[in-house]
Design an enzyme around this catalytic site. Structure first.
Site, mmCIF file in Angstrom:
data_model
loop_
_atom_site.group_PDB
_atom_site.id
_atom_site.type_symbol
_atom_site.label_atom_id
_atom_site.label_comp_id
_atom_site.label_asym_id
_atom_site.label_seq_id
_atom_site.Cartn_x
_atom_site.Cartn_y
_atom_site.Cartn_z
ATOM 1 C CE1 TYR A 1 -17.252 3.793 1.286
ATOM 2 C CE2 TYR A 1 -18.178 2.126 -0.163
ATOM 3 C CZ TYR A 1 -18.282 3.337 0.490
ATOM 4 O OH TYR A 1 -19.410 4.092 0.332
ATOM 5 N NE ARG B 1 -4.361 4.672 4.825
ATOM 6 C CZ ARG B 1 -3.259 5.057 4.173
ATOM 7 N NH1 ARG B 1 -2.117 5.238 4.822
ATOM 8 N NH2 ARG B 1 -3.305 5.280 2.866
ATOM 9 C CE LYS C 1 2.737 -3.586 7.040
ATOM 10 N NZ LYS C 1 2.766 -2.835 5.768
ATOM 11 C CB THR D 1 -0.959 -0.001 1.206
ATOM 12 O OG1 THR D 1 -0.231 -0.318 2.396
ATOM 13 C CG2 THR D 1 -2.064 -1.024 1.011
ATOM 14 C CE1 TYR E 1 -0.674 -3.405 7.128
ATOM 15 C CE2 TYR E 1 -0.919 -2.878 4.796
ATOM 16 C CZ TYR E 1 -0.624 -2.487 6.087
ATOM 17 O OH TYR E 1 -0.266 -1.178 6.357
ATOM 18 C CB ILE F 1 6.269 -4.972 6.794
ATOM 19 C CG1 ILE F 1 6.494 -6.489 6.707
ATOM 20 C CG2 ILE F 1 6.075 -4.373 5.403
ATOM 21 C CD1 ILE F 1 5.363 -7.266 6.072
#
Length: 294
Positions: free
Chosen positions: A110, A141, A164, A47, A136, A206
């Site tokens: 979303y 976010r 992650k 990302t 992840y 990461i």
């Protein structure tokens, strides 16, 4: 625990742009600098690399060029995540055979589904693609937090290569570690949480900060794994102002500004992202100067 794909500091690599195009020469330089800086793995089109603003051909080119520049010296992990399960599967299969060590798959955003939907999402990807999957989880976010129960069910399949974790809920992360039960490794997804998660048993980070200071991030994890926990904590505290500065606006806006200051690549972004504000520029510059990086 299964042998981790990597141990230490991996970089969530930015994608350098120049005049609206992917800057392949700069990308090659960035990969070389990461390898020389001791980075343990490179994530291409994660990302931080702005893949949502790139065409499928551009993303594949970035993955291919990253692999070519790395020359097998460190594993390359490709970002395939999307809020469309079918799109993830298509992307991962497009990269099949290129030489990636794994794929990094963010939880859907979303249309963020239910916990059962998360299980179905990741299982569909596992069943219809070949690359190992690093899950992840980044609630800040995506507004979606994968539960320990779902992680336990996924871990039981033996098809996943890591998590992650970018939540700030330490007790919740401990519950997730208990649910995983050593069946795949956990990596910090936050540069300001590396030391705490290493102390809980994480295998590394990461990192966004590694784009700017790969040697510093690598040294922190190396010190911890060598038993110098006090030194690793000092590193974490010393880097904290830079971490805060690099996230004072939406990632990767500040880190690209920092890389421009250091002459690593242009600070160009793609809309809807715009260049760092004057206030953000001041914070980033001040943090780099305090570390002696400028």
């Amino acid at each position: 625990m299964h042998m981790p794909l990597f141990r230490g500091s991996a970089v969530a690599l930015v994608t350098p742009f120049s005049q609206g195009q992917v800057d392949i020469k700069a990308l090659r330089r960035l990969v070389q600098a990461q390898v020389e800086g001791g980075t343990a793995a490179i994530i291409a089109c994660g990302t931080t690399g702005e893949p949502s603003t790139m065409t499928p051909d551009e993303r594949e080119m970035v993955v291919e060029e990253t692999l070519r520049a790395a020359q097998g010296r460190v594993p390359v992990i490709c970002g395939t995540g999307s809020n469309d399960t079918h799109s993830v599967i298509q992307t991962a299969n497009r990269y099949r055979g290129l030489g990636c060590a794994a794929q990094l798959v963010v939880t859907p955003y979303y249309n963020k589904t239910t916990q059962e939907g998360l299980y179905a999402h990741f299982m569909a990807i596992a069943e219809q693609t070949e690359l190992p999957i690093i899950i992840y989880n980044v609630p800040g976010r995506t507004a979606m937090d994968i539960s320990p129960q779902v992680l336990s069910r996924l871990a039981a399949t033996g098809r996943f290569a890591g998590l992650k974790e970018s939540a700030y809920d330490v007790p919740g992360i401990m519950e997730k570690l208990s649910a995983i039960d050593g069946r795949f490794p956990l990596y910090s997804g936050n540069d300001d949480m590396v030391y705490p998660l290493l102390a809980l048993g994480a295998q590394g980070v990461i990192s966004v900060v590694a784009n700017v200071l790969p040697k510093a991030m690598s040294a922190m994890t190396e010190r911890y794994f060598a038993g110098d926990t006090a030194g690793a904590l000092e590193d974490q505290l010393r880097l904290l102002p830079l971490v805060r500065a690099l996230f004072c606006e939406v990632n990767p806006i500040p880190v690209k500004y920092a890389m421009g200051l250091l002459g690593l690549c242009s600070d160009e972004l793609r809309l809807p992202l715009v260049r760092a504000s004057e206030a953000a520029q001041g914070r980033v510059r001040g943090a780099l100067e305090a570390l002696g990086a400028l």
